[in-house]
Motif scaffolding. Sequence first.
Motif, mmCIF file in Angstrom:
data_model
loop_
_atom_site.group_PDB
_atom_site.id
_atom_site.type_symbol
_atom_site.label_atom_id
_atom_site.label_comp_id
_atom_site.label_asym_id
_atom_site.label_seq_id
_atom_site.Cartn_x
_atom_site.Cartn_y
_atom_site.Cartn_z
ATOM 1 N N GLY A 1 0.808 -1.220 0.000
ATOM 2 C CA GLY A 1 0.000 0.000 0.000
ATOM 3 C C GLY A 1 0.837 1.265 0.000
ATOM 4 O O GLY A 1 1.964 1.280 -0.492
ATOM 5 N N GLY B 1 4.002 0.311 2.493
ATOM 6 C CA GLY B 1 4.856 -0.794 2.060
ATOM 7 C C GLY B 1 5.482 -0.522 0.703
ATOM 8 O O GLY B 1 6.688 -0.749 0.511
ATOM 9 N N LEU C 1 -2.203 -9.535 -0.919
ATOM 10 C CA LEU C 1 -3.286 -10.437 -1.318
ATOM 11 C C LEU C 1 -4.108 -9.843 -2.453
ATOM 12 O O LEU C 1 -4.768 -10.551 -3.201
ATOM 13 N N ARG D 1 -3.945 -4.731 -7.138
ATOM 14 C CA ARG D 1 -2.912 -3.807 -6.674
ATOM 15 C C ARG D 1 -1.521 -4.251 -7.157
ATOM 16 O O ARG D 1 -0.737 -3.454 -7.652
ATOM 17 N N ASN E 1 -2.772 -2.817 6.538
ATOM 18 C CA ASN E 1 -3.619 -1.756 7.068
ATOM 19 C C ASN E 1 -4.111 -2.079 8.489
ATOM 20 O O ASN E 1 -4.315 -3.237 8.836
ATOM 21 N N THR F 1 1.226 0.985 11.810
ATOM 22 C CA THR F 1 1.003 1.674 13.081
ATOM 23 C C THR F 1 0.059 0.825 13.931
ATOM 24 O O THR F 1 -1.043 0.487 13.494
ATOM 25 N N CYS G 1 -4.392 8.429 8.753
ATOM 26 C CA CYS G 1 -3.664 8.190 10.010
ATOM 27 C C CYS G 1 -4.045 9.048 11.203
ATOM 28 O O CYS G 1 -4.242 8.515 12.299
HETATM 29 P P1 NAI Z 1 -2.979 0.336 2.623
HETATM 30 O O1 NAI Z 1 -4.372 -0.063 2.890
HETATM 31 O O2 NAI Z 1 -2.655 1.270 1.509
HETATM 32 O O3 NAI Z 1 -2.083 -0.975 2.369
HETATM 33 C C1 NAI Z 1 -2.168 -2.124 3.127
HETATM 34 C C2 NAI Z 1 -2.105 -3.334 2.188
HETATM 35 O O4 NAI Z 1 -1.970 -4.523 2.965
HETATM 36 C C3 NAI Z 1 -3.347 -3.529 1.328
HETATM 37 O O5 NAI Z 1 -2.983 -3.471 -0.032
HETATM 38 C C4 NAI Z 1 -3.863 -4.927 1.734
HETATM 39 O O6 NAI Z 1 -4.385 -5.662 0.635
HETATM 40 C C5 NAI Z 1 -2.617 -5.587 2.272
HETATM 41 N N1 NAI Z 1 -2.873 -6.697 3.193
HETATM 42 C C6 NAI Z 1 -3.695 -6.738 4.270
HETATM 43 N N2 NAI Z 1 -3.614 -7.930 4.886
HETATM 44 C C7 NAI Z 1 -2.723 -8.680 4.194
HETATM 45 C C8 NAI Z 1 -2.204 -9.990 4.350
HETATM 46 N N3 NAI Z 1 -2.573 -10.766 5.365
HETATM 47 N N4 NAI Z 1 -1.320 -10.444 3.437
HETATM 48 C C9 NAI Z 1 -0.927 -9.665 2.412
HETATM 49 N N5 NAI Z 1 -1.363 -8.396 2.225
HETATM 50 C C10 NAI Z 1 -2.255 -7.907 3.108
HETATM 51 O O7 NAI Z 1 -2.422 0.932 3.997
HETATM 52 P P2 NAI Z 1 -1.224 1.976 4.210
HETATM 53 O O8 NAI Z 1 -1.702 3.367 4.058
HETATM 54 O O9 NAI Z 1 -0.042 1.514 3.446
HETATM 55 O O10 NAI Z 1 -0.935 1.780 5.767
HETATM 56 C C11 NAI Z 1 -0.316 0.608 6.274
HETATM 57 C C12 NAI Z 1 0.065 0.858 7.722
HETATM 58 O O11 NAI Z 1 1.033 1.908 7.799
HETATM 59 C C13 NAI Z 1 -1.092 1.273 8.603
HETATM 60 O O12 NAI Z 1 -0.908 0.680 9.871
HETATM 61 C C14 NAI Z 1 -0.924 2.766 8.710
HETATM 62 O O13 NAI Z 1 -1.438 3.262 9.928
HETATM 63 C C15 NAI Z 1 0.576 2.927 8.678
HETATM 64 N N6 NAI Z 1 1.053 4.205 8.189
HETATM 65 C C16 NAI Z 1 0.457 4.821 7.112
HETATM 66 C C17 NAI Z 1 0.945 6.016 6.625
HETATM 67 C C18 NAI Z 1 0.290 6.675 5.453
HETATM 68 O O14 NAI Z 1 0.626 7.819 5.173
HETATM 69 N N7 NAI Z 1 -0.624 6.028 4.748
HETATM 70 C C19 NAI Z 1 2.116 6.669 7.215
HETATM 71 C C20 NAI Z 1 2.689 5.933 8.298
HETATM 72 C C21 NAI Z 1 2.149 4.762 8.754
#
Ligand code: NAI
Length: 473
Positions: free
Chosen positions: A13, A16, A37, A41, A92, A133, A278
């Motif tokens: 996401g 990552g 998964l 994406r 997420n 987070t 966030c």
């Molecule tokens: P996102 O929703 O864009 O990406 C998360 C990805 O994880 C999704 O593509 C989802 O399909 C995948 N996923 C979920 N469970 C899975 C599994 N069991 N196996 C494989 N893939 C799986 O979320 P984002 O924005 O990247 O945030 C991720 C984390 O980072 C959250 O905890 C967020 O609070 C934290 N964070 C986010 C920031 C931001 O600016 N978006 C900045 C700093 C931290």
Amino acid sequence: PTKVSKICCIGAGYVGGPTCAVIALKCPHIQVTIVDLNKSRIDAWNTPDFKLPIYEPGLEDVVRQCRGRNLFFSTDVDKGIQEADLIFVSVNTPTKKSGVGAGFAADLKYVESATRQIAAVATSSKIVVEKSTVPCRTAESMRTILEANSKPNCRFDILSNPEFLAEGTAINDLFKPDRVLIGSLQTEEGKEACEKLKEVYANWVDPTRILTVGLWSSELTKLAANAMLAQRISSINALSAICEATGANIDEVAYSIGFDSRIGPKFLKASVGFGGSCFQKDILNLVYLSESLHLKEVAEYWRQVVEMNEYQKRRFSKRVVDTLFNTITGKNIAVLGFAFKADTGDTRESASITLIRDFLKERANVSIYDPQVPHEQIWQDLEEACGDMGIEEIKSSVTLRPTALDATQCADALVIATEWKEFREGIDWQTVYDGMNKPAFVFDGRLILGLEEAERLRRIGFKVTVIGRGNGM
Ligand code: NAI
């Protein structure tokens, strides 16, 4: 001890993707595989013409340099886990929607299922890094799950390495981080794992900026940092309400207080309210933590930061209605910007959504333009936000336009909801004015109009209202 040579990141996401792409760029000797998964994406990350699933300035360039060299995107989560010696968990962690802690606590189901999968398929020892987070002490739960399910001769060391990048400036933030934070157990093995991750970052980050602390401090630091950043915005937004009522100018106030070296100039921009995935989620998480620890006053203190943000959004839509002679029913409102801030296509918790919902409730017609947000995303967000309206009803009142100028045709009011550069610099205000209904109202929710520009617009004939300034300023 051996160095890290293969990294897997679970979750492709906003966090990552960019973080691990930058690791691949800066560490050509490390093979980085980002798994998810979500097949569409991953397919987007792999498109031949680099139509990546997220918009982030500079990201495409990084991916172009590394993809196929030492950076790979895949849906084969098991293989990614098996091959790696270090695994980032970057899934997420949204706010829980039901059950205990609903509306506040973080939903850890994705973190847990990723952790269980690591335990189930790993056939060698791994360093597992919490990148998402998470609430304090999640690393402990992850360790319990891993230890209870691991195969013989598999050791798991857990690190916390929260991400501080901001969307819109992610690549720059990753290239030159203010700091990298790594939390570990203060045991021999914990410190050794910490050292290995530190070596990865030391390929491009000055070692004095790599901070190593205990696991729980690291987890709490991420929540605390976001809470304090959001608190600055809510503080300046609270002051903006005073400015509007008194004739003070919030930009001048922010500029002047920012000169105090104890306060500093950054992050003091008044606006229609903060958004993004966030700030609200992490503060609510902190509120929940405080309540669980029976620290009621602490919980209330932080909750107020979110309350003030809701108030700011409400106040702004009310100002629009009040200014348009107390009714916007049947009137046309052009909303410029749908993303939660400039330079991202992300709409999670965007203030724009709340404003448009309020306008639709008043039975206005809304036309929307945003340079990055895909149209399906806008429909999905509006459907979710306007619970009682069906999508057909929404579509009968909302149109999506290909340019800012198109959106403003025959509009009674123009609302700037996102601070895109093209709204600051690329609007031909005379042409916009000629195409709008009269009187033509402009509401600047992002302080893109300085005092002089606002004056210039008034000379053209616009009625201008700017957040944090009284009417006529
Ligand atoms: P996102 O929703 O864009 O990406 C998360 C990805 O994880 C999704 O593509 C989802 O399909 C995948 N996923 C979920 N469970 C899975 C599994 N069991 N196996 C494989 N893939 C799986 O979320 P984002 O924005 O990247 O945030 C991720 C984390 O980072 C959250 O905890 C967020 O609070 C934290 N964070 C986010 C920031 C931001 O600016 N978006 C900045 C700093 C931290």
